[in-house]
Scaffold this active site. Structure first.
Site, PDB file in Angstrom:
ATOM      1  N   LYS A 145       1.037   4.151  -2.999  1.00  0.00           N
ATOM      2  CA  LYS A 145       0.729   5.562  -2.768  1.00  0.00           C
ATOM      3  C   LYS A 145       1.922   6.464  -3.092  1.00  0.00           C
ATOM      4  O   LYS A 145       1.744   7.607  -3.542  1.00  0.00           O
ATOM      5  CB  LYS A 145       0.253   5.768  -1.329  1.00  0.00           C
ATOM      6  CG  LYS A 145      -1.132   5.181  -1.066  1.00  0.00           C
ATOM      7  CD  LYS A 145      -2.177   5.745  -2.029  1.00  0.00           C
ATOM      8  CE  LYS A 145      -3.551   5.206  -1.806  1.00  0.00           C
ATOM      9  NZ  LYS A 145      -4.558   5.768  -2.738  1.00  0.00           N
ATOM     10  N   TYR A 153       0.840  -1.200   0.000  1.00  0.00           N
ATOM     11  CA  TYR A 153       0.000   0.000   0.000  1.00  0.00           C
ATOM     12  C   TYR A 153       0.878   1.255   0.000  1.00  0.00           C
ATOM     13  O   TYR A 153       0.640   2.192  -0.772  1.00  0.00           O
ATOM     14  CB  TYR A 153      -0.922  -0.010   1.213  1.00  0.00           C
ATOM     15  CG  TYR A 153      -1.819   1.198   1.307  1.00  0.00           C
ATOM     16  CD1 TYR A 153      -2.985   1.273   0.551  1.00  0.00           C
ATOM     17  CD2 TYR A 153      -1.515   2.261   2.147  1.00  0.00           C
ATOM     18  CE1 TYR A 153      -3.820   2.387   0.624  1.00  0.00           C
ATOM     19  CE2 TYR A 153      -2.333   3.372   2.235  1.00  0.00           C
ATOM     20  CZ  TYR A 153      -3.493   3.421   1.470  1.00  0.00           C
ATOM     21  OH  TYR A 153      -4.309   4.529   1.552  1.00  0.00           O
TER      22      TYR A 153
END
Length: 260
Positions: free
Chosen positions: A156, A152
């Site tokens: 990002k 994750y």
């Protein structure tokens, strides 16, 4: 009145953003990953929103979403809201590993390349992007041991870098990233500490405002204020290396994908 696409609109921040923009008189195109999920958009379609459908975990379906959007006409702004969080408690098969990268990074990259170029692009990021791995080794987690939280963070960092790279490469487009904060959505969970209402207001503001500060492309925002950005995301060499890898994975290069 602007025409604005919001990916991942069936719930959470995307749904709130769509509602707010319709309240302000804008024409909104909402997105769901399946026809079943599209039923959750009935309150918005009843108010005139158009719907596009496709699972952004599939590059093929993402291309279909781009085609559906273009058939509706050129967007004034696109809010790349859809996202998933890595699951460290689950042990997915190797085929599942790319899902976080695909939804959070590859889909916005591919939609950016394929949709008729809008005036404004807004990409959702997180302060966790600062912990992303900037080595660009094994983006798809084909050889590394799976770590959902790290995946994750990486995704990002990559989407933040994409926002800043687009701002540099496409001077005719205003491109920003937005950190909505840790908000109590389905992904954020009930224990999230940030304000859900504040979570969607920055992206809707950036999609429509004439504020001079917001017209300065290539920033990362949180609650309508510029916020800190990882050094890697601002590095031109890193931006170009990342875009080359994303182009190789998707078979789409931004410099070759513009439609007039």
């Amino acid at each position: 009145m602007s025409r604005i696409l919001i990916t991942g609109s069936a719930q959470g921040l995307g749904h709130h953003a769509a509602t707010a923009l319709i309240d302000d008189g804008h024409q909104v195109v909402v997105h769901a990953r399946s026809t079943h999920r599209a039923a959750d958009l009935s309150d918005l379609t009843a108010r005139g929103a158009a719907v596009v459908v496709g699972d952004l975990a599939s590059l093929e379906q993402t291309r279909s979403v781009a085609d559906q959007v273009d058939r509706l006409g050129r967007m004034d702004a696109v809010i790349h809201n859809a996202g998933v969080y890595g699951d460290t408690d689950r042990h997915p098969s190797p085929e599942d590993h790319p899902r976080v990268l695909t939804v959070n990074t590859l889909a916005p990259y591919l939609l950016t390349g394929l949709i008729q170029r809008p005036a404004r692009l807004i990409y959702l990021t997180s302060d966790m992007h600062a912990s992303g791995d900037d080595s660009l080794d094994d983006l798809t987690w084909s050889s590394r041991r799976w770590n959902g939280t790290q995946a994750y963070c990486d995704s990002k960092l990559f989407v933040t870098t994409l926002a800043l790279a687009v701002a540099r490469r496409w001077p005719d487009v205003i491109s920003h990233a937005v950190d909505p904060g840790w908000v109590p959505t389905r992904m954020g969970g009930p224990g999230a500490s940030d304000d859900l209402e504040q979570g969607h207001l920055t992206q809707t503001w950036l999609a429509t405002t004439d504020d001079p500060e917001a017209q300065r492309s290539g920033q990362v925002w949180k609650h309508r204020r510029p916020t800190e950005v990882a050094a890697a995301a601002q590095d031109v060499t890193f931006q170009d290396r990342l875009l080359d890898q994303l182009a190789d994975i998707t078979s789409c290069r931004l410099t070759e994908a513009r439609r007039s």
